[in-house]
Motif scaffolding. Structure first.
Motif, mmCIF file in Angstrom:
data_model
loop_
_atom_site.group_PDB
_atom_site.id
_atom_site.type_symbol
_atom_site.label_atom_id
_atom_site.label_comp_id
_atom_site.label_asym_id
_atom_site.label_seq_id
_atom_site.Cartn_x
_atom_site.Cartn_y
_atom_site.Cartn_z
ATOM 1 N N PRO A 35 44.965 50.987 55.682
ATOM 2 C CA PRO A 35 46.305 51.563 55.618
ATOM 3 C C PRO A 35 46.659 52.003 54.205
ATOM 4 C CG PRO A 35 46.383 49.162 55.868
ATOM 5 C CD PRO A 35 44.960 49.575 56.075
ATOM 6 N N ARG A 36 47.540 52.973 54.122
ATOM 7 C CA ARG A 36 47.975 53.453 52.808
ATOM 8 C C ARG A 36 48.629 52.318 52.034
ATOM 9 N NH1 ARG A 36 51.829 58.379 52.940
ATOM 10 N NH2 ARG A 36 52.981 56.873 54.182
ATOM 11 N N LEU A 37 48.331 52.253 50.753
ATOM 12 C CA LEU A 37 48.935 51.230 49.908
ATOM 13 C C LEU A 37 50.193 51.809 49.286
ATOM 14 C CD1 LEU A 37 45.757 49.771 48.186
ATOM 15 C CD2 LEU A 37 46.910 48.995 50.257
ATOM 16 N N VAL A 38 51.339 51.351 49.751
ATOM 17 C CA VAL A 38 52.631 51.830 49.265
ATOM 18 C C VAL A 38 53.350 50.649 48.628
ATOM 19 C CG1 VAL A 38 54.815 52.925 49.878
ATOM 20 C CG2 VAL A 38 52.724 53.560 51.095
ATOM 21 N N PHE A 39 53.784 50.816 47.400
ATOM 22 C CA PHE A 39 54.459 49.747 46.662
ATOM 23 C C PHE A 39 55.913 50.124 46.422
ATOM 24 C CE2 PHE A 39 50.003 49.367 45.731
ATOM 25 C CZ PHE A 39 49.767 47.999 45.730
ATOM 26 N N ILE A 96 47.500 43.900 41.167
ATOM 27 C CA ILE A 96 48.804 43.902 41.824
ATOM 28 C C ILE A 96 48.597 43.392 43.244
ATOM 29 C CG2 ILE A 96 50.819 45.267 42.481
ATOM 30 C CD1 ILE A 96 49.925 47.416 40.543
ATOM 31 N N GLY A 97 49.325 42.341 43.618
ATOM 32 C CA GLY A 97 49.275 41.877 45.001
ATOM 33 C C GLY A 97 49.817 42.953 45.924
ATOM 34 N N LEU A 98 49.263 43.045 47.122
ATOM 35 C CA LEU A 98 49.643 44.136 48.022
ATOM 36 C C LEU A 98 51.097 44.054 48.475
ATOM 37 C CD1 LEU A 98 46.447 44.587 50.217
ATOM 38 C CD2 LEU A 98 46.991 45.496 47.955
ATOM 39 N N ILE A 236 63.494 42.386 46.494
ATOM 40 C CA ILE A 236 63.015 42.097 45.150
ATOM 41 C C ILE A 236 62.232 40.806 45.090
ATOM 42 C CG2 ILE A 236 64.859 43.346 44.022
ATOM 43 C CD1 ILE A 236 66.320 40.757 43.638
ATOM 44 N N GLU A 237 62.317 39.988 46.129
ATOM 45 C CA GLU A 237 61.588 38.728 46.122
ATOM 46 C C GLU A 237 60.306 38.821 46.924
ATOM 47 O OE1 GLU A 237 64.115 34.993 45.786
ATOM 48 O OE2 GLU A 237 65.256 36.228 47.148
ATOM 49 N N ALA A 238 59.831 40.032 47.159
ATOM 50 C CA ALA A 238 58.618 40.217 47.965
ATOM 51 C C ALA A 238 57.459 39.440 47.365
ATOM 52 C CB ALA A 238 58.272 41.691 48.042
ATOM 53 N N LYS A 239 56.776 38.697 48.190
ATOM 54 C CA LYS A 239 55.599 37.934 47.758
ATOM 55 C C LYS A 239 54.452 38.219 48.716
ATOM 56 C CE LYS A 239 57.764 35.638 44.478
ATOM 57 N NZ LYS A 239 57.407 35.758 43.077
ATOM 58 N N VAL A 240 53.259 37.845 48.322
ATOM 59 C CA VAL A 240 52.133 37.987 49.225
ATOM 60 C C VAL A 240 52.250 36.894 50.273
ATOM 61 C CG1 VAL A 240 49.629 37.941 49.416
ATOM 62 C CG2 VAL A 240 50.701 38.934 47.398
ATOM 63 N N THR A 241 52.424 37.299 51.523
ATOM 64 C CA THR A 241 52.633 36.316 52.581
ATOM 65 C C THR A 241 51.412 36.155 53.467
ATOM 66 O OG1 THR A 241 53.604 38.052 53.947
ATOM 67 C CG2 THR A 241 55.111 36.713 52.631
ATOM 68 N N SER A 242 50.491 37.093 53.441
ATOM 69 C CA SER A 242 49.298 36.963 54.263
ATOM 70 C C SER A 242 48.116 37.552 53.521
ATOM 71 C CB SER A 242 49.494 37.695 55.596
ATOM 72 O OG SER A 242 49.697 39.072 55.371
ATOM 73 N N GLY A 243 46.982 36.871 53.636
ATOM 74 C CA GLY A 243 45.794 37.357 52.944
ATOM 75 C C GLY A 243 45.902 37.117 51.446
ATOM 76 N N ARG A 244 44.806 37.404 50.752
ATOM 77 C CA ARG A 244 44.788 37.229 49.309
ATOM 78 C C ARG A 244 44.218 38.469 48.623
ATOM 79 N NH1 ARG A 244 45.123 32.811 46.452
ATOM 80 N NH2 ARG A 244 43.267 33.297 45.223
ATOM 81 N N GLU A 245 44.483 39.623 49.202
ATOM 82 C CA GLU A 245 43.964 40.846 48.621
ATOM 83 C C GLU A 245 44.891 41.374 47.531
ATOM 84 O OE1 GLU A 245 41.194 43.130 51.827
ATOM 85 O OE2 GLU A 245 43.364 43.399 52.045
ATOM 86 N N THR A 246 44.286 41.965 46.520
ATOM 87 C CA THR A 246 45.050 42.586 45.445
ATOM 88 C C THR A 246 44.459 43.956 45.145
ATOM 89 O OG1 THR A 246 43.642 41.693 43.680
ATOM 90 C CG2 THR A 246 45.508 40.341 44.374
ATOM 91 N N LEU A 247 45.277 44.797 44.534
ATOM 92 C CA LEU A 247 44.794 46.086 44.060
ATOM 93 C C LEU A 247 44.346 45.900 42.620
ATOM 94 C CD1 LEU A 247 44.499 49.159 44.660
ATOM 95 C CD2 LEU A 247 46.724 49.455 43.585
ATOM 96 N N VAL A 257 40.634 47.613 46.244
ATOM 97 C CA VAL A 257 41.275 46.457 46.871
ATOM 98 C C VAL A 257 40.247 45.339 46.942
ATOM 99 C CG1 VAL A 257 42.357 45.568 48.967
ATOM 100 C CG2 VAL A 257 42.856 47.892 48.185
ATOM 101 N N GLU A 258 40.575 44.201 46.362
ATOM 102 C CA GLU A 258 39.632 43.088 46.279
ATOM 103 C C GLU A 258 40.324 41.794 46.661
ATOM 104 O OE1 GLU A 258 38.212 42.980 42.291
ATOM 105 O OE2 GLU A 258 37.290 44.973 42.366
ATOM 106 N N GLU A 259 39.509 40.789 46.912
ATOM 107 C CA GLU A 259 40.058 39.456 47.103
ATOM 108 C C GLU A 259 40.686 38.982 45.793
ATOM 109 O OE1 GLU A 259 40.161 37.326 49.898
ATOM 110 O OE2 GLU A 259 39.732 39.247 50.869
ATOM 111 N N ALA A 260 41.743 38.219 45.902
ATOM 112 C CA ALA A 260 42.379 37.663 44.708
ATOM 113 C C ALA A 260 41.373 36.776 43.969
ATOM 114 C CB ALA A 260 43.609 36.859 45.088
#
Length: 337
Positions: A35-39, A96-98, A236-247, A257-260
């Motif tokens: 999926p597209r990575l939109v921040f 950057i966490g997704l 503004i409090e968005a956190k990584v809630t699933s998975g451990r992937e980061t950009l 995109v890699e594993e944290a």
């Protein structure tokens, strides 16, 4: 010349069985599209929420943020993740966490301070934003700079004695400051991050976080984030809630995109970053991470030193520093099993 009888005999031969038709082949597997990575992003001093995508390094990231808010990329001093505050523990680095929310701190007031170097060290730790601005990440308690109230963490260093250092890397700026003569005053031109809007914007931000109004109807000033519960629906409090992937943003090549980072990588990178501050007066988590990654391909301090020269030769790391780094990484590897 072939006789008629031979031709007749050959023609009487049983026809050869034809090969069976090939079985229908399976259609080639279509790779699953990521999926597209939109921040999501805001200006740290207050703004509507924007969305950005399609960047592969920090400079492109800043360009996308600038485009979203109609400002020049050079207005952006640095970015923090999930906090609008000038929090050096939440600086955007190489990953950057997704689900991370990006806050851009832009140029505010310019100020000049005169400093007299009465000791070898000024007490500054320098980092940079990866796009041309070096800024103050830490001020040592009781140091020369600590006694100058006008100098703050987060201030960008624009010039030393009217000599512009815009475009210089953090280690170059740290070296310039170390080499300044003692007992001779010098001038620092600093740019502080733009301050937040007034209480009206603060109220609007709180209304947005409570769901009373939507982000595109106001200038959102995220405040008191630490006092809000994790269950808040404020973006503004968005956190990584699933998975451990980061950009993973790289200085050269495309983002991936890699594993944290693993426990070992986090521990080793922290130790290397501490050594960078101790030896060079800089902090750079991305550089520390690159050094740890390089160490994985080597089996000795000597081989590690050679690899560092080929990958990061411009830093000209002293031999004793490289030995310390190798020892720190080895210690982290043993501690994490």
């Amino acid at each position: 010349m072939e006789g008629a009888a031979a031709r007749e005999a050959r023609g009487a031969e049983a026809p050869r069985a034809s090969a069976p038709p090939p079985a229908p082949s399976e259609p080639p597997a279509v790779p699953r599209a990521r999926p597209r990575l939109v921040f999501r992003t805001q200006l740290a001093h207050g703004s509507p929420t924007g969305k950005i995508e399609g960047f592969t390094n920090v400079r492109e990231l800043y360009a996308k943020i600038a485009e979203a808010f109609g400002i020049a990329p050079t207005e952006i001093l640095f970015c923090t993740l999930n906090s609008h505050k000038v929090d050096m523990q939440k600086l955007l680095g190489g990953q950057i966490g997704l689900e991370d929310f990006i806050f851009a701190h832009v140029r505010g007031e310019t100020k000049e301070v005169e400093v007299t170097k009465t000791e070898d060290a000024l007490g500054l730790t320098i980092t940079d934003n990866g796009a041309g601005y070096a800024f103050i990440k830490r001020i040592k308690e009781g140091s020369i700079i600590n006694r100058i109230e006008a100098v703050c963490v987060g201030d960008s260093i624009e010039a030393i004695n009217d000599h512009s250092i815009v475009g210089c890397r953090h280690y170059e700026v740290a070296k310039m400051l170390r080499e300044l003569p003692k007992s001779q005053p010098f001038t620092l031109r600093l740019v502080q991050p733009k301050r937040a809007f007034d209480g009206v914007s603060l109220l609007l931000s709180r209304l947005e976080c409570s769901g009373a109004i939507s982000a595109h109807h106001n200038l959102c000033l995220p405040d008191m984030i630490g006092q809000r519960s994790r269950s808040s629906k404020c973006p503004i409090e968005a956190k990584v809630t699933s998975g451990r992937e980061t950009l993973r943003l790289r200085s050269g090549g495309a983002a991936t995109v890699e594993e944290a980072p693993s426990e070992f990588e986090e521990e080793a990178s922290q130790k290397v970053d501490d050594l960078l501050e101790s030896y060079m007066g800089i902090r750079d988590p991305e550089l520390a991470s690159t050094m740890v990654e390089t160490s994985k391909k080597t089996v000795s301090a000597q081989e590690f030193a050679r690899c560092l020269d080929s990958v990061l030769g411009e830093f000209a790391f002293p031999d004793e520093f490289v030995v310390e780094v190798w020892a720190a990484i080895s210690e982290a590897r043993e501690a994490c099993g």
